[in-house]
Design an enzyme around this catalytic site. Structure first.
Site, PDB file in Angstrom:
ATOM      1  N   GLU A  47       1.048  -1.389  -0.189  1.00 30.28           N
ATOM      2  CA  GLU A  47      -0.399   0.197   0.171  1.00 30.28           C
ATOM      3  C   GLU A  47       1.144   1.019  -0.035  1.00 30.28           C
ATOM      4  O   GLU A  47       1.806   1.799   0.783  1.00 30.28           O
ATOM      5  CB  GLU A  47      -1.095  -0.123   1.509  1.00 30.28           C
ATOM      6  N   TRP A  48       0.951   1.943  -1.408  1.00 30.60           N
ATOM      7  CA  TRP A  48       1.404   3.206  -1.076  1.00 30.60           C
ATOM      8  C   TRP A  48       0.564   4.519  -0.827  1.00 30.60           C
ATOM      9  O   TRP A  48      -0.157   4.797  -1.126  1.00 30.60           O
ATOM     10  CB  TRP A  48       2.248   3.892  -2.556  1.00 30.60           C
ATOM     11  N   ARG A  49       0.796   4.789   0.120  1.00 34.79           N
ATOM     12  CA  ARG A  49       0.116   6.137   0.739  1.00 34.79           C
ATOM     13  C   ARG A  49       1.151   7.510   0.331  1.00 34.79           C
ATOM     14  O   ARG A  49       1.414   8.108   1.453  1.00 34.79           O
ATOM     15  CB  ARG A  49       0.317   5.726   2.605  1.00 34.79           C
ATOM     16  N   ARG A  83      -5.817   8.792   1.973  1.00 33.40           N
ATOM     17  CA  ARG A  83      -5.994   8.647   3.410  1.00 33.40           C
ATOM     18  C   ARG A  83      -6.492  10.197   4.054  1.00 33.40           C
ATOM     19  O   ARG A  83      -5.174  11.048   3.937  1.00 33.40           O
ATOM     20  CB  ARG A  83      -5.416   8.156   4.552  1.00 33.40           C
ATOM     21  N   GLU A  87     -10.044  10.688   8.751  1.00 35.09           N
ATOM     22  CA  GLU A  87      -9.818   9.277   8.950  1.00 35.09           C
ATOM     23  C   GLU A  87      -8.774   8.378   9.129  1.00 35.09           C
ATOM     24  O   GLU A  87      -7.518   7.681   9.073  1.00 35.09           O
ATOM     25  CB  GLU A  87     -10.121   8.440   7.415  1.00 35.09           C
ATOM     26  N   HIS A 146     -12.693   4.804   7.321  1.00 35.03           N
ATOM     27  CA  HIS A 146     -11.469   4.315   9.017  1.00 35.03           C
ATOM     28  C   HIS A 146     -12.184   5.253  10.299  1.00 35.03           C
ATOM     29  O   HIS A 146     -12.682   6.821   9.983  1.00 35.03           O
ATOM     30  CB  HIS A 146     -10.049   5.038   8.886  1.00 35.03           C
ATOM     31  N   LYS A 173     -13.680  -1.935   2.909  1.00 33.87           N
ATOM     32  CA  LYS A 173     -12.535  -2.447   3.985  1.00 33.87           C
ATOM     33  C   LYS A 173     -13.204  -1.545   5.280  1.00 33.87           C
ATOM     34  O   LYS A 173     -13.591  -0.348   4.592  1.00 33.87           O
ATOM     35  CB  LYS A 173     -11.418  -1.736   3.305  1.00 33.87           C
ATOM     36  N   ARG A 215      -5.835  -8.305  14.097  1.00 29.51           N
ATOM     37  CA  ARG A 215      -4.542  -8.486  13.155  1.00 29.51           C
ATOM     38  C   ARG A 215      -4.157  -9.501  12.813  1.00 29.51           C
ATOM     39  O   ARG A 215      -4.035 -10.171  11.963  1.00 29.51           O
ATOM     40  CB  ARG A 215      -3.761  -7.133  13.282  1.00 29.51           C
ATOM     41  N   SER A 234       1.486   2.280   9.520  1.00 28.43           N
ATOM     42  CA  SER A 234       0.284   3.634   8.833  1.00 28.43           C
ATOM     43  C   SER A 234      -0.777   4.132   9.761  1.00 28.43           C
ATOM     44  O   SER A 234      -1.468   4.516   9.783  1.00 28.43           O
ATOM     45  CB  SER A 234       0.382   3.680   7.343  1.00 28.43           C
ATOM     46  N   GLN A 238      -0.434  -2.127  13.766  1.00 30.32           N
ATOM     47  CA  GLN A 238       0.272  -2.992  13.319  1.00 30.32           C
ATOM     48  C   GLN A 238       1.444  -3.274  13.272  1.00 30.32           C
ATOM     49  O   GLN A 238       2.445  -3.373  14.885  1.00 30.32           O
ATOM     50  CB  GLN A 238       0.669  -2.086  11.832  1.00 30.32           C
TER      51      GLN A 238
END
Length: 252
Positions: A47-49, A83, A87, A146, A173, A215, A234, A238
């Site tokens: 995932e590229w933020r 993002r 959120e 989120h 999601k 998770r 992120s 996590q």
């Protein structure tokens, strides 16, 4: 539920896939981080933020960044996410810029998926139009929501996930912050019901230390993707990707 196939990765079948975010904020930082992603064999998708980049509305710059990631990691599916700050992201941009950014990267063919926030606009027709334009490029869509302050009741979680499918999501999601252990149970219960009622893969997580168990064991309840960290996280809760892989292997 129908699994989703992207670059020979089947999402929604078997063990949850591990997604690892790239949270660099400059081209130099990105180039320093990418070799670590290339050598880590436990990553299923990236995932590229994009919201970490101050130049996020500079479309040519973002295309160049996407090309750098694709060149270094040609075989790993790439999800682009901007993002919003509301959120949990790094910055806000106007919806017109948000739309143009996602479409530009989709049309570049350097990304395989984009993340669209369910509440990015209140204009449902505008959001549906964006979904249609993105799908024309062949890009898959993860609709997301989120909440970093609370976990709503189960019926609300299910209604949001259902709305995502109705809007054309390829994956639905939701990530929520628990205040009590009961909140984690609520999230997992909603996951089971969504996995049984929706026709697309579902991704759910309860955030923070209290929600960390989701998770690890989310796949047991129907969540198709879990997020781990490699360089830096992120979102709260996590787990480092190597440890996460060990946990998932133990449960499989």
């Amino acid at each position: 539920m129908k699994p989703l196939n992207i670059k020979n990765l089947i999402i929604g079948n078997g063990t949850p896939k591990i997604c690892v975010p790239i949270v660099a904020s400059s081209m130099e930082e990105l180039k320093c981080q990418l070799p670590q992603y290339k050598t880590c064999t436990d990553i299923d998708l990236i995932e590229w933020r994009g919201d970490f980049f101050p130049e996020a509305t500079n479309l040519q710059f973002m295309i160049d960044m996407a090309e750098e990631i694709r060149h270094t990691l040609p075989d790993i599916p790439l999800l682009f996410t901007f993002r919003s700050k509301k959120e949990g992201g790094e910055q806000e941009i106007a919806f017109s810029d948000y739309k143009e950014l996602n479409l530009t990267l989709a049309e570049s063919n350097f990304v395989d998926m984009v993340d669209l926030e369910l509440f990015s606009t209140s204009d449902t027709e505008e959001l549906t139009s964006l979904v249609n334009q993105l799908h024309i490029t062949g890009t898959k869509i993860i609709f997301s929501n989120h909440d970093f302050s609370k976990t709503p009741e189960e019926s609300i979680i299910l209604s949001r996930l259902t709305a995502m499918e109705e809007l054309g999501a390829d994956i639905a999601k939701i990530a929520l912050m628990p205040q009590t252990p009961e909140d984690v149970v609520t999230l997992l219960s909603a996951t089971v019901k969504a996995e049984n009622s929706l026709h697309i893969p579902v991704v759910t997580m309860s955030m923070g230390k209290l929600g960390m168990i989701s998770r690890i064991s989310g796949g047991t309840f129907g969540s198709a993707i879990t997020f781990g960290s490699l360089t830096k996280s992120s979102a709260p809760g996590q787990i480092p990707v190597v440890k996460l892989k060990d946990f998932l292997t133990t449960l499989s």
